[in-house]
Every structure is written in structure tokens, then in C-alpha cells.
Design an enzyme around this catalytic site. Sequence first.
Site, PDB file in Angstrom:
ATOM      1  N   SER A 127       0.833  -1.214   0.000  1.00 25.23           N
ATOM      2  CA  SER A 127       0.000   0.000   0.000  1.00 25.23           C
ATOM      3  C   SER A 127       0.861   1.254   0.000  1.00 25.23           C
ATOM      4  CB  SER A 127      -0.874  -0.019   1.256  1.00 25.23           C
ATOM      5  OG  SER A 127      -1.430   1.254   1.477  1.00 25.23           O
ATOM      6  N   TYR A 152      -2.132  -0.643   9.957  1.00 26.50           N
ATOM      7  CA  TYR A 152      -2.368  -1.136   8.590  1.00 26.50           C
ATOM      8  C   TYR A 152      -1.088  -0.993   7.763  1.00 26.50           C
ATOM      9  CZ  TYR A 152      -3.944  -1.115   3.750  1.00 26.50           C
ATOM     10  OH  TYR A 152      -4.066  -1.367   2.402  1.00 26.50           O
TER      11      TYR A 152
HETATM   12  N1  LIG Z   1      -8.428  -0.149  -2.661  1.00 27.31           N
HETATM   13  C1  LIG Z   1      -7.348   0.579  -2.356  1.00 27.31           C
HETATM   14  O1  LIG Z   1      -7.332   1.813  -2.533  1.00 27.31           O
HETATM   15  C2  LIG Z   1      -6.116  -0.078  -1.789  1.00 27.31           C
HETATM   16  C3  LIG Z   1      -5.003   0.738  -1.534  1.00 27.31           C
HETATM   17  C4  LIG Z   1      -3.854   0.152  -1.008  1.00 27.31           C
HETATM   18  C5  LIG Z   1      -3.809  -1.199  -0.788  1.00 27.31           C
HETATM   19  N2  LIG Z   1      -4.907  -1.979  -1.025  1.00 27.31           N
HETATM   20  C6  LIG Z   1      -4.807  -3.422  -0.757  1.00 27.31           C
HETATM   21  O2  LIG Z   1      -5.248  -4.139  -1.893  1.00 27.31           O
HETATM   22  C7  LIG Z   1      -5.885  -5.356  -1.498  1.00 27.31           C
HETATM   23  C8  LIG Z   1      -7.270  -5.437  -2.072  1.00 27.31           C
HETATM   24  O3  LIG Z   1      -8.002  -4.300  -1.627  1.00 27.31           O
HETATM   25  P1  LIG Z   1      -9.506  -4.019  -2.022  1.00 27.31           P
HETATM   26  O4  LIG Z   1      -9.657  -2.550  -2.122  1.00 27.31           O
HETATM   27  O5  LIG Z   1      -9.905  -4.887  -3.142  1.00 27.31           O
HETATM   28  O6  LIG Z   1     -10.221  -4.469  -0.653  1.00 27.31           O
HETATM   29  P2  LIG Z   1     -11.479  -5.396  -0.409  1.00 27.31           P
HETATM   30  O7  LIG Z   1     -11.750  -5.318   1.051  1.00 27.31           O
HETATM   31  O8  LIG Z   1     -12.572  -5.043  -1.343  1.00 27.31           O
HETATM   32  O9  LIG Z   1     -10.940  -6.838  -0.782  1.00 27.31           O
HETATM   33  C9  LIG Z   1     -10.306  -7.695   0.116  1.00 27.31           C
HETATM   34  C10 LIG Z   1     -11.070  -9.023   0.120  1.00 27.31           C
HETATM   35  O10 LIG Z   1     -10.355  -9.920   0.970  1.00 27.31           O
HETATM   36  C11 LIG Z   1     -11.274 -10.614   1.766  1.00 27.31           C
HETATM   37  N3  LIG Z   1     -10.573 -10.987   3.003  1.00 27.31           N
HETATM   38  C12 LIG Z   1     -10.184 -10.164   4.017  1.00 27.31           C
HETATM   39  N4  LIG Z   1      -9.559 -10.863   4.968  1.00 27.31           N
HETATM   40  C13 LIG Z   1      -9.542 -12.165   4.540  1.00 27.31           C
HETATM   41  C14 LIG Z   1      -9.033 -13.358   5.077  1.00 27.31           C
HETATM   42  N5  LIG Z   1      -8.435 -13.379   6.268  1.00 27.31           N
HETATM   43  N6  LIG Z   1      -9.178 -14.500   4.378  1.00 27.31           N
HETATM   44  C15 LIG Z   1      -9.809 -14.499   3.177  1.00 27.31           C
HETATM   45  N7  LIG Z   1     -10.313 -13.395   2.609  1.00 27.31           N
HETATM   46  C16 LIG Z   1     -10.186 -12.234   3.292  1.00 27.31           C
HETATM   47  C17 LIG Z   1     -12.424  -9.661   1.994  1.00 27.31           C
HETATM   48  O11 LIG Z   1     -13.642 -10.364   2.263  1.00 27.31           O
HETATM   49  C18 LIG Z   1     -12.476  -8.893   0.693  1.00 27.31           C
HETATM   50  O12 LIG Z   1     -13.416  -9.450  -0.213  1.00 27.31           O
HETATM   51  C19 LIG Z   1      -5.823  -5.355   0.032  1.00 27.31           C
HETATM   52  O13 LIG Z   1      -4.700  -6.084   0.425  1.00 27.31           O
HETATM   53  C20 LIG Z   1      -5.674  -3.908   0.386  1.00 27.31           C
HETATM   54  O14 LIG Z   1      -5.036  -3.749   1.634  1.00 27.31           O
HETATM   55  C21 LIG Z   1      -6.052  -1.448  -1.533  1.00 27.31           C
END
Ligand SMILES: NC(=O)c1ccc[n+]([C@@H]2O[C@H](COP(=O)([O-])OP(=O)(O)OC[C@H]3O[C@@H](n4cnc5c(N)ncnc54)[C@H](O)[C@@H]3O)[C@@H](O)[C@H]2O)c1
Length: 337
Positions: A127, A152
Site C-alpha cells: 500500500s 495497517y
Molecule cells: N483499494 C485501495 O485503494 C487499496 C489501496 C492500497 C492497498 N490496497 C490493498 O489491496 C488489497 C485489495 O483491496 P480491495 O480494495 O480490493 O479491498 P477489499 O476489502 O474489497 O478486498 C479484500 C477481500 O479480501 C477478503 N478478506 C479479508 N480478509 C480475509 C481473510 N483473512 N481470508 C480471506 N479473505 C479475506 C475480503 O472479504 C475482501 O473481499 C488489500 O490487500 C488492500 O489492503 C487497496
Amino acid sequence: MHVLVTGAAGFIGSGVSRRLLERGDRVIGVDNMNDYYEVSLKEARLGKLTPHENFEFVKADISDRSAMEELFEKGKFDRVVNLAAQAGVRYSIENPHSYIESNIVGFINILEGCRHHNVEHLVYASSSSVYGANETMPFSVHDNVDHPLSLYAASKKANELMAHTYSHLYRLPTTGLRFFTVYGPWGRPDMALFLFTDAILKGKPIKVFNYGKHRRDFTYIDDIVEGVIRTLDHVARPNPDWSGLKPDPGSSRAPWRVYNIGNSNPVELMDYIGALERELGRTAEKEMLPLQPGDVPDTYADVEQLKEDVAYQPSTTVDEGVRRFVRWYREYYGIAE
Ligand SMILES: NC(=O)c1ccc[n+]([C@@H]2O[C@H](COP(=O)([O-])OP(=O)(O)OC[C@H]3O[C@@H](n4cnc5c(N)ncnc54)[C@H](O)[C@@H]3O)[C@@H](O)[C@H]2O)c1
């Protein structure tokens, strides 16, 4: 290829899975379907994937060690994309333990699975928040990131460090992607664009943190998905020029890489809100508030390394991205113009 995508019901994971299926890969999607935000949205995203004959969904928690061992044993994956995580900076203040469970315990299970089953390449979500107290702009992977401002961010930095040990010890190629504020259709209800749209359409005030002076490198979902796929295809290799005398934080003598993946064009929060107001045809009532604990004021990605290695070229402007989001939002929730 046979690809494991964790977090497949999530915002980014569902988009990545769809693109992999469209180009003919087989995808096993894993998600625990937790209720951090509306589960029905996760189900709807999955609903678009499940009809595909090359898609299989497994409901499991990546922090469940035996479930992950079984999954890797049966799966015989060529490559793995780990996107499952407890996301969100602010929620890590309320519920720190869930970050350790999903982002640390879960991640070691993924690393172990990759190690024992000869996975060719692990790509995982980091991130932009790892930049924490860094203020040199644009943020560069060649700068140190040792001052996270939230648990985080610390969990994501920890993932990069954990991955490095596996790349070093077991020659497991790993690539960490530092995503910069991703937005677009099928997005996350806990993030600003979603919250603002919901409030504006209901005639409620929106909370504008840091008095709207944030600058964020808002990055459209399709540009992110493209970058993830390109990096997945570009297996991490050792950097032959890397030296322990002057260690470059962005590469290694192990097959380990980290990249920024962002629009590289930061936009002020008030301008982002302006684009949304134009699209919705309404003016938001704004509650101006100070910077939230754990948040960083500005983000700006230096994506030169990703450009150089995989010819990454984000192309969606905020105006266009917000337009597509609003179109999707109205359609998904059945809200007339
Ligand atoms: N969206 C952003 O702006 C952003 C920015 C920086 C980093 N990220 C990272 O990118 C990745 C995806 O983010 P996103 O925006 O799609 O988030 P999101 O929450 O929509 O997707 C994450 C998915 O993982 C699942 N999940 C969470 N914990 C779990 C576990 N222990 N076992 C199995 N499934 C689990 C959740 O149910 C969810 O569907 C994450 O790692 C997030 O930290 C996202």
C-alpha cells in the site's frame, strides 16, 4: 496458467480474476466473505465470476493454516496473487487484531504455500500507506519506508519484509505492489467516493478531512488491474547491480521487487469532490474536519520503475473515472438520474 487469487470477492481481486479468466487462465478465488462492508456487494462481484467455467470459488480464511495447506496441496498453482487483507487505515485503530490475523498470519500461510508448492511467482498487495511520515514527493520505491503511521501500514511493510526473507531463503520470486487510492465501479463502500456519493444522493453532509487539502493519487481500477496482470507476467528477478554496501530499498539480490502502482498525477480532495458534484448534478454540504489519526496528508506515486519494467501507463483521468463510477453506482443501486 492456473492462478490462485485471494480476496477474489473484493474490489481489486474480482477485477483481476475477471481479466485472468478473459485471457484464458484458470482461477481459484478465495475469500472469507467477512462483513467489514456489505457482503451482498462481495456476492454480486462473485456472481459475475462464477458462471465462468474456468473459475472456482473456495470460501476460506487465509489465516486458517490447515485450510491453506489443503488449498495449496490440491491446487497446484502456477502463480498466486494475494489481495486478501483487512484493508483501511482508520479501522486499524478500532480493530487492530484483525490486521494481524489477516495481514500477518494470513500472509505467512500464503508464503508457506508458495514455498512448499514451487509457485513461480507471488504478487501481493502492499500500500502507498507504507510511505507514512515520508514527505519527499513523488514517493519512490528507492526511498526507505521505515516510519508507518498506522498498524495497517505497518502490516503492509511487514509483508514486504516477510516476502524478502522467502525470496532470499527459498528463491521464491515475489513482487509487492503499493496501490495508491483505487476507485471505480464495484468499489469499496468504506472509501471516500462511495461514502460521498451515498451521502450526497441522500442530501446528507459529507465529512471532508484535512479541510479538503489532501492530495491523493487516485487510481482507476482498470489501470490497477492492468498493472497487476503485467507484473504477474513479469516474474521478479534478482537485481544484478544490487549492493549490500549501498542497499537499494526497491530491489534485491534475491528475486524480490516492490513497485508503486498509481496514477502519478495527484488531485486535491476538493477537486475530486468537484468532479463528483458535477457528475451527480448536486452540490455537497461539506463538514470540514481536521486530518484523521493515521492518515497521511498527500500521496503521489513515482511509477518510473513499473514503466521501465512492464511499460505501465495509467490512462484514466479522475473526471472520466468518477463518471464511470457514478454510472455504475446508479445502475447497481437502481437510482434514477
Ligand atoms: N483499494 C485501495 O485503494 C487499496 C489501496 C492500497 C492497498 N490496497 C490493498 O489491496 C488489497 C485489495 O483491496 P480491495 O480494495 O480490493 O479491498 P477489499 O476489502 O474489497 O478486498 C479484500 C477481500 O479480501 C477478503 N478478506 C479479508 N480478509 C480475509 C481473510 N483473512 N481470508 C480471506 N479473505 C479475506 C475480503 O472479504 C475482501 O473481499 C488489500 O490487500 C488492500 O489492503 C487497496
